[in-house]
Scaffold this active site. Sequence first.
Site, mmCIF file in Angstrom:
data_model
loop_
_atom_site.group_PDB
_atom_site.id
_atom_site.type_symbol
_atom_site.label_atom_id
_atom_site.label_comp_id
_atom_site.label_asym_id
_atom_site.label_seq_id
_atom_site.Cartn_x
_atom_site.Cartn_y
_atom_site.Cartn_z
ATOM 1 N N THR A 28 4.240 -3.482 -2.035
ATOM 2 C CA THR A 28 4.636 -4.830 -1.638
ATOM 3 C C THR A 28 3.410 -5.731 -1.571
ATOM 4 O OG1 THR A 28 6.517 -4.010 -0.358
ATOM 5 C CG2 THR A 28 5.670 -6.183 0.237
ATOM 6 N N GLY A 29 3.586 -6.980 -1.998
ATOM 7 C CA GLY A 29 2.498 -7.941 -1.906
ATOM 8 C C GLY A 29 2.220 -8.607 -3.240
ATOM 9 N N THR A 40 -0.391 -8.522 -5.377
ATOM 10 C CA THR A 40 -0.873 -7.707 -6.496
ATOM 11 C C THR A 40 0.227 -6.793 -7.000
ATOM 12 O OG1 THR A 40 -3.069 -7.758 -5.451
ATOM 13 C CG2 THR A 40 -2.771 -6.241 -7.291
ATOM 14 N N ASP A 74 0.257 0.345 -5.294
ATOM 15 C CA ASP A 74 0.335 -0.659 -4.240
ATOM 16 C C ASP A 74 -1.044 -1.273 -4.030
ATOM 17 O OD1 ASP A 74 1.364 -2.244 -2.239
ATOM 18 O OD2 ASP A 74 1.844 -0.605 -0.860
ATOM 19 N N ALA A 129 -3.883 -3.376 -1.253
ATOM 20 C CA ALA A 129 -4.484 -3.125 0.053
ATOM 21 C C ALA A 129 -5.032 -4.427 0.598
ATOM 22 C CB ALA A 129 -5.602 -2.088 -0.049
ATOM 23 N N LYS A 159 -3.394 -1.690 5.421
ATOM 24 C CA LYS A 159 -2.274 -2.281 4.710
ATOM 25 C C LYS A 159 -1.295 -2.840 5.733
ATOM 26 C CE LYS A 159 -0.431 0.090 1.400
ATOM 27 N NZ LYS A 159 -0.324 -1.211 0.663
ATOM 28 N N GLY A 167 -0.290 -6.368 5.633
ATOM 29 C CA GLY A 167 -0.324 -7.818 5.778
ATOM 30 C C GLY A 167 1.011 -8.464 5.471
ATOM 31 N N GLU A 219 5.877 1.511 3.108
ATOM 32 C CA GLU A 219 4.771 1.823 2.202
ATOM 33 C C GLU A 219 4.206 3.205 2.516
ATOM 34 O OE1 GLU A 219 3.118 -2.725 1.359
ATOM 35 O OE2 GLU A 219 2.220 -1.511 2.944
ATOM 36 N N LYS A 271 -11.366 -7.162 -1.576
ATOM 37 C CA LYS A 271 -10.731 -6.241 -0.622
ATOM 38 C C LYS A 271 -11.614 -5.035 -0.290
ATOM 39 C CE LYS A 271 -7.251 -8.959 -0.736
ATOM 40 N NZ LYS A 271 -5.947 -8.622 -1.300
#
Length: 220
Positions: free
Chosen positions: A28-29, A31, A81, A83, A94, A96, A103, A121
């Site tokens: 998720t996110g 990227t 995923d 970070a 992780k 955010g 996750e 990161k």
Amino acid sequence: MDQNALKRAAAQAALEEVVEGAVVGVGTGSTANFFIDGLAQMRDRIAGAVASSEATAARLRGHGIAVLDLNDVTTIPVYVDGADEINARLEMIKGGGGALTREKIVAAVAERFVCVADESKQVGVLGRFPLPVEVIPMAQAHVARQVVRLGGEPRLREGFVTDNGNLILDVHGLAIDDAVVLESKLDHVTGVVTNGLFARRPADVLLLATPGGVRRITRG
């Protein structure tokens, strides 16, 4: 290159890590979203995907990628995923985006965890990014008191509820020298669902996007 271009480059490199004909775990996110967009081009060459959040599931379905229930899947060769922070041991913070529990579950099932990130990161010591802790609502105050005893400054993430119906405390002011120990201590606080340290199960591979290209870094 701007940050989105770096994220896109890392996500593109992660497509080469996908095992054709198998199920892929998807994080998720921002990227991870670039990875999903690229995965759409090879959706006919995978068996489907397991999503770590409702938002990810919706984006996968929007690209015509079959979303599978983790309970119906026996193996996930690769989980991809991002970070919020990652150190040299490929331990991460992780959560955010608030999807840390799902996750962590998908990462636990996956044979290989591929982290995609831009160079901003990568840190020497985890903790500059606030550490998310998912808590049962009735335990919010109790957990916050215990976090203070561990040296952190907990702040409730206002107006946010996780996909699991819980709250997030974002813990500021930490310099995490031993992420494995802190992860275990937090998980043993009654009322904590999980926390955003991925240290007991770190990434196996880091695809780190830099202006000079994507570096592939393996753990150990």
